[in-house]
Design an enzyme around this catalytic site. Structure first.
Site, PDB file in Angstrom:
ATOM      1  N   LYS A  65     -10.613   4.028  -3.892  1.00 43.27           N
ATOM      2  CA  LYS A  65     -11.025   4.953  -4.954  1.00 43.27           C
ATOM      3  C   LYS A  65     -12.528   5.192  -4.843  1.00 43.27           C
ATOM      4  O   LYS A  65     -13.283   4.225  -4.770  1.00 43.27           O
ATOM      5  CB  LYS A  65     -10.688   4.350  -6.325  1.00 43.27           C
ATOM      6  CG  LYS A  65     -10.993   5.275  -7.498  1.00 43.27           C
ATOM      7  CD  LYS A  65     -10.619   4.623  -8.818  1.00 43.27           C
ATOM      8  CE  LYS A  65     -10.921   5.551  -9.981  1.00 43.27           C
ATOM      9  NZ  LYS A  65     -10.616   4.920 -11.290  1.00 43.27           N
ATOM     10  N   LYS A 115     -13.307   0.052  -4.371  1.00 37.34           N
ATOM     11  CA  LYS A 115     -13.675   0.983  -5.446  1.00 37.34           C
ATOM     12  C   LYS A 115     -15.186   1.189  -5.384  1.00 37.34           C
ATOM     13  O   LYS A 115     -15.966   0.263  -5.591  1.00 37.34           O
ATOM     14  CB  LYS A 115     -13.269   0.437  -6.808  1.00 37.34           C
ATOM     15  CG  LYS A 115     -13.576   1.397  -7.959  1.00 37.34           C
ATOM     16  CD  LYS A 115     -13.092   0.840  -9.283  1.00 37.34           C
ATOM     17  CE  LYS A 115     -13.388   1.789 -10.431  1.00 37.34           C
ATOM     18  NZ  LYS A 115     -12.930   1.252 -11.727  1.00 37.34           N
TER      19      LYS A 115
END
Length: 340
Positions: free
Chosen positions: A265, A211
């Site tokens: 992400k 992330k």
């Protein structure tokens, strides 16, 4: 009518290509579908849904056209819609106002918080749909960070202790997949141990393994009420956008600690990361098409600059082409309806 190709030119092309004409496999829709290497089906989609307090009609998220904050009952109705469309999983994120936030994110541990009530409502209405819950404190902290903050510093181990409790609360409510998105070190091992110790051995963990500290999260923060709350930024725990080998280290650690699935992400800006993780680990790897990615496409489509439907499908196919097992996307219901 165009003139026929000169025989000499055709012969030269055949010599150059060895007689292979790749365009033969593109000449009609049916053959393009027949030989397509990767495609998207409703089974590949996870629909992120925002839940809010109160009843009434869904509230639009201004920075995410077509996305709404829904009541607990509205979330159950959305899950029923997802099930009918063939979408296997919905993901829940709470909208919390300033009055529901404090320094320690205490609401995260309330068995009757928004997410837990929504999970129970969804499971009562649609028992056979999967529910993914975000394990992180940012929707609940007054400072907007994913962990405990002390003198401007995020406390790793103290945060992990709370995340374990949050995961248990969500599992008890009926959540099927726990999604730690906080990027604290060691949280996967501790959450797995806590779940197993409490008898939740079958509950899955989808780790936000890679992330990145990204500019593409802005509309999401609007949707969950974190934009005004966030003090500083998250670069001391989310990944630096210039790093790729570090993503392998993060993913390897999470897999060894017990993650069943991993995630990248944002999605499209990090397709190279997605492919590297798929090639390296061969575990189910997901991409999150973030709020910013969604809003960029929607804004351009609303202005008539691009074909929104085609851009939606092209973006989703890019994840599958890169190796994703599935995609978290706000386009999920629209794409599933189109695919069916």
């Amino acid at each position: 009518m165009s003139s026929p190709t000169p025989p000499r030119l055709s012969a030269a092309i055949d010599r150059a290509t060895g007689g292979t004409r790749l365009r033969r496999l593109r000449q009609s829709d049916w053959v393009r579908r027949l030989v397509r290497e990767s495609d998207v089906t409703p089974n590949d989609l996870i629909w992120p849904i925002f839940v809010r307090e109160g009843d009434g009609d869904p509230e639009p998220v201004a920075s995410m056209p077509g996305v709404f904050r829904r009541s607990v009952r509205g979330c159950a109705e959305a899950a029923s819609e997802a099930y009918d469309l063939g979408i296997p999983v919905v993901a829940l994120f709470p909208f919390t106002g300033p009055g529901q936030r404090d320094e320690r994110g205490s609401q995260a541990l309330d068995p009757d918080n928004l997410v837990c009530r929504a999970v129970r409502a969804i499971k009562a209405a649609v028992p056979d749909i999967g529910v993914l819950c975000d394990v992180a404190l940012d929707p609940y902290t007054s400072h907007g960070h994913d962990g405990l903050l002390h003198d401007g510093r995020i406390l790793n181990d103290e945060t992990v202790e709370i995340l374990c409790q949050q995961a248990l609360v969500q599992a008890e409510a009926g959540c099927d997949i726990l999604g730690p998105s906080d990027m604290m070190d060691g949280r996967i091992a501790c959450i797995r141990s806590a779940l197993d110790g409490a008898g939740f051995r079958d509950r899955m963990i989808m780790s936000y393994a890679a992330k990145y500290a990204s500019a593409f999260y802005g509309p999401f923060r609007d949707a969950v009420g974190s934009t005004g709350a966030l003090k500083g930024d998250k670069r001391t725990y989310q990944m630096d956008m210039g790093n790729t080998d570090e993503a392998l280290r993060e993913a390897r650690q999470d897999i060894l600690e017990g993650a069943d699935m991993i995630m990248v992400k944002p999605g499209m800006p990090y397709l190279d990361i997605l492919t590297r993780l798929v090639d390296e680990f061969a575990v189910p790897t997901f991409a999150y098409q973030t709020s910013g990615e969604y809003s960029l496409i929607m804004a351009a489509a609303q202005n008539g600059w691009i074909d929104g439907e085609r851009a939606m499908m092209e973006s989703l196919r890019s994840f599958k082409r890169a190796g994703a097992a599935g995609i978290l996307s706000y386009f999920a219901p629209s794409a599933a309806a189109l695919l069916r």
